[in-house]
Structure formats: structure tokens, C-alpha cells
Design an enzyme around this catalytic site. Structure first.
Site, PDB file in Angstrom:
ATOM      1  N   GLY A   1      -7.964 -14.203   2.765  1.00 26.93           N
ATOM      2  CA  GLY A   1      -7.585 -14.926   3.875  1.00 26.93           C
ATOM      3  C   GLY A   1      -7.727 -15.613   4.707  1.00 26.93           C
ATOM      4  O   GLY A   1      -7.748 -17.409   4.887  1.00 26.93           O
TER       5      GLY A   1
ATOM      6  N   ASP B   1       3.832   7.197  -0.054  1.00 26.05           N
ATOM      7  CA  ASP B   1       4.783   8.476   0.165  1.00 26.05           C
ATOM      8  C   ASP B   1       5.614   8.957  -0.225  1.00 26.05           C
ATOM      9  O   ASP B   1       4.960   8.806  -1.706  1.00 26.05           O
ATOM     10  CB  ASP B   1       6.213   7.126   1.521  1.00 26.05           C
ATOM     11  CG  ASP B   1       6.840   8.644   1.904  1.00 26.05           C
ATOM     12  OD1 ASP B   1       5.638   9.632   2.523  1.00 26.05           O
ATOM     13  OD2 ASP B   1       7.015   7.768   3.325  1.00 26.05           O
TER      14      ASP B   1
ATOM     15  N   GLN C   1     -14.417 -11.385   5.570  1.00 26.32           N
ATOM     16  CA  GLN C   1     -15.177  -9.842   6.143  1.00 26.32           C
ATOM     17  C   GLN C   1     -16.940  -9.612   5.231  1.00 26.32           C
ATOM     18  O   GLN C   1     -17.361  -8.492   5.734  1.00 26.32           O
ATOM     19  CB  GLN C   1     -14.140  -9.064   5.321  1.00 26.32           C
ATOM     20  CG  GLN C   1     -12.882  -8.832   5.806  1.00 26.32           C
ATOM     21  CD  GLN C   1     -11.919  -7.708   4.337  1.00 26.32           C
ATOM     22  OE1 GLN C   1     -12.641  -6.277   5.177  1.00 26.32           O
ATOM     23  NE2 GLN C   1     -10.650  -8.001   4.793  1.00 26.32           N
TER      24      GLN C   1
ATOM     25  N   LYS D   1       1.265  -1.442  -0.224  1.00 22.30           N
ATOM     26  CA  LYS D   1      -0.119   0.009   0.018  1.00 22.30           C
ATOM     27  C   LYS D   1       1.062   1.368  -0.167  1.00 22.30           C
ATOM     28  O   LYS D   1       0.899   2.067   0.966  1.00 22.30           O
ATOM     29  CB  LYS D   1      -1.122   0.092   1.307  1.00 22.30           C
ATOM     30  CG  LYS D   1      -2.342  -0.988   1.417  1.00 22.30           C
ATOM     31  CD  LYS D   1      -3.019  -1.200   2.432  1.00 22.30           C
ATOM     32  CE  LYS D   1      -3.774  -2.221   2.075  1.00 22.30           C
ATOM     33  NZ  LYS D   1      -3.675  -3.842   2.196  1.00 22.30           N
TER      34      LYS D   1
HETATM   35  O1  3DU Z   1     -10.014 -10.433   5.254  1.00 22.44           O
HETATM   36  P1  3DU Z   1      -8.582 -11.810   5.049  1.00 22.44           P
HETATM   37  O2  3DU Z   1      -8.470 -12.380   5.897  1.00 22.44           O
HETATM   38  O3  3DU Z   1      -9.319 -12.514   3.229  1.00 22.44           O
HETATM   39  O4  3DU Z   1      -7.610 -10.822   4.295  1.00 22.44           O
HETATM   40  C1  3DU Z   1      -7.765 -10.181   3.656  1.00 22.44           C
HETATM   41  C2  3DU Z   1      -6.839  -9.173   2.708  1.00 22.44           C
HETATM   42  O5  3DU Z   1      -6.021  -8.547   2.002  1.00 22.44           O
HETATM   43  C3  3DU Z   1      -5.646  -8.949   3.748  1.00 22.44           C
HETATM   44  O6  3DU Z   1      -4.452  -9.338   3.196  1.00 22.44           O
HETATM   45  C4  3DU Z   1      -5.728  -7.331   3.533  1.00 22.44           C
HETATM   46  O7  3DU Z   1      -4.920  -6.732   4.053  1.00 22.44           O
HETATM   47  C5  3DU Z   1      -5.833  -6.900   2.107  1.00 22.44           C
HETATM   48  N1  3DU Z   1      -6.886  -6.327   2.054  1.00 22.44           N
HETATM   49  C6  3DU Z   1      -8.224  -5.837   2.789  1.00 22.44           C
HETATM   50  O8  3DU Z   1      -8.805  -6.585   2.970  1.00 22.44           O
HETATM   51  C7  3DU Z   1      -8.293  -4.803   1.835  1.00 22.44           C
HETATM   52  C8  3DU Z   1      -9.070  -3.663   1.341  1.00 22.44           C
HETATM   53  O9  3DU Z   1      -9.456  -2.967   0.192  1.00 22.44           O
HETATM   54  C9  3DU Z   1      -7.539  -3.676   0.260  1.00 22.44           C
HETATM   55  C10 3DU Z   1      -6.256  -4.838   1.112  1.00 22.44           C
END
Ligand code: 3DU
Length: 241
Positions: A220, A81, A202, A78
Site C-alpha cells: 500500500g 462474525d 511496515q 477480515k
Molecule cells: O502497510 P501498507 O500500507 O503496505 O498496507 C498493508 C495493507 O495490508 C493494508 O491494507 C492492511 O490492512 C493490510 N494488512 C496488513 O497490513 C497486515 C495484515 O496482517 C493483513 C492485512
């Protein structure tokens, strides 16, 4: 990514966000999960928290393992900077073997994203730009109305447009927001790759994200947090067929 996705018949990008206070155990767990789920995924995404826990040289060993499984590795840095520190971070991730880096377009081009893209082009690496995050509060800023020549529009639409102009290699749009995925797809056209995190834990629906225009699902906890990650990956892979 396309070649890998076709080879694996998969659109799943594994988010390898494991945590463990013991570094050796953490490394073993990462490699075990990777090997267990490799045939159901098309890429691996590593986050900064793993770099903090293990250090970049050790993460680089994981990247080598990812490549040995014929998968690309994405660094979810991400990046956001000013130019010289962006350059340093980008060079470090490229040196560690990553194939693409996630960055935030909020810095703008000059003295911000320009250095990230310059290094990516020179090294034949990808840049994926955050366009709309998956968390509930993302609306607060990503949907903020901003002025453009012919009126007002939410800032994520500008991010999507910038991604096309800057020739980004992909966008991140949360799977929790299928309407936004649909809107972004309509703005960027068919060839831009959309990566969608937020599936499962999520609350995002992976199938819906793909139907509304996402190319890849970033997953994840739904995989590595389950009792049997291999079965979880296989189940998700099957359900998306
Ligand atoms: O919720 P999960 O465990 O499936 O993880 C989601 C991954 O995607 C995690 O590494 C997080 O940093 C990344 N991510 C988001 O969850 C949401 C975003 O908008 C961008 C990245």
C-alpha cells in the site's frame, strides 16, 4: 490470480487504502493511482475504510475500473462474525463485483466460516484466510500455544491446516515474518497461495517474503504514499525481477 500474475509478470497486489475527506477527490485519486500503476501489479485489494468513506456502490465502480484493467479485486473484509451477518456481508461484496474476500478463521466453521465458503463456492469467488498478521503485536495471539490431540502447537498452524481442509483459495501471512511464511508453506504444500502484506513501510522485505514461500506481496503506502506512485510501483516491480 495466477493468470493475472503471469500476464502482468507481477506479484504485487496494490492495497488501495487512500484517505481524503472529500469523496469526489478520493474517488479521483483512487482511479488515478490505479491507472498509473496498473501495468506493474497483478491485483487490487480494497479495505473496509474505503467502503466507509465512499460507500459500497461507489467502491463497486472502482471494482469495475479494476476489472477493466484486467485485474482481479480482493475485498479485505477480515470477515469474522456469526453466519447470518457473514452471509449478508459476503453477498454484498460479491454483489459489488469483488472476486475474493479476506476472512478470519477464528470463528470456526459451523455458524461462522461455513456461510462465507458456501456463498463463495456458489458464486465462484475466492476466500483468503488470515493466518498470521504483520503487526508487532500479532505474536500475542497468532503464536499462542494451543492443545491438539498429540500435544501443543501455535494457533497459526491450526489456521493453516484449516485453510487446507476448508479448501481456502489463499492465506495471509505478514511479510515481516519470513520464518512464519516458511513454516506455513511447509504445512500447506506448494499449491496454496500465500499473500504477504507489510512490505516496505511496515518493514517487511518483499524479496525475502517471496523467497520463503509467499506468492503475492500486498503493498500500500510504499506505492500510493510515495511522491510518484507509478515510479514506486515500477521500481518495486523491477527489484523483484
Ligand atoms: O502497510 P501498507 O500500507 O503496505 O498496507 C498493508 C495493507 O495490508 C493494508 O491494507 C492492511 O490492512 C493490510 N494488512 C496488513 O497490513 C497486515 C495484515 O496482517 C493483513 C492485512
Amino acid at each position: 490470480m495466477r493468470a493475472s500474475s503471469e500476464r502482468a509478470h507481477s506479484r504485487i497486489v496494490l492495497a488501495l487504502d487512500l484517505q481524503n475527506d472529500d469523496r469526489q477527490t478520493l474517488l479521483k485519486q483512487c482511479n488515478a493511482i490505479l491507472e498509473g500503476v496498473a501495468k506493474y501489479i497483478c491485483a487490487v485489494k480494497i479495505n473496509r475504510q474505503l467502503v466507509l468513506a465512499l460507500g459500497l456502490p461507489t467502491v463497486s465502480q472502482i471494482v469495475t475500473n479494476v476489472h477493466e484493467l484486467s485485474l482481479p479485486a480482493i475485498m479485505d473484509a477480515k470477515l469474522n462474525d456469526v453466519g447470518h451477518t457473514n452471509s449478508f456481508m459476503m453477498e454484498s461484496y460479491v454483489h459489488a463485483g469483488f472476486d475474493a474476500v479476506i476472512a478470519s478463521p477464528i470463528t470456526g466453521w459451523e455458524g461462522g466460516m461455513d456461510s462465507v465458503f458456501e456463498i463463495a463456492r456458489k458464486e465462484d469467488k475466492g476466500v483468503i484466510l488470515l493466518t498470521y498478521m504483520s503487526n508487532p503485536g500479532a505474536e500475542q495471539f497468532y503464536s499462542m500455544m494451543t492443545g491438539v490431540e498429540d500435544g501443543q502447537r501455535p494457533i497459526f498452524e491450526t489456521f493453516a491446516q484449516m485453510a487446507v481442509e476448508w479448501r481456502a483459495d489463499g492465506l495471509v501471512v505478514g511479510a515481516t515474518r519470513p520464518d512464519i511464511i516458511r513454516r506455513v508453506r511447509s504445512l500447506v504444500g506448494p499449491s496454496m497461495e500465500i499473500y504477504s502484506p507489510g512490505v516496505g513501510t511496515q518493514g517487511g522485505d518483499g524479496m525475502k517474503a517471496l523467497e520463503t514461500g509467499a506468492n503475492y506481496l500486498i503493498v500500500g503506502r510504499t506505492i500510493y504514499g510515495s511522491e510518484n506512485p507509478r515510479d514506486a510501483a515500477r521500481g518495486l516491480h523491477e527489484s523483484l525481477k
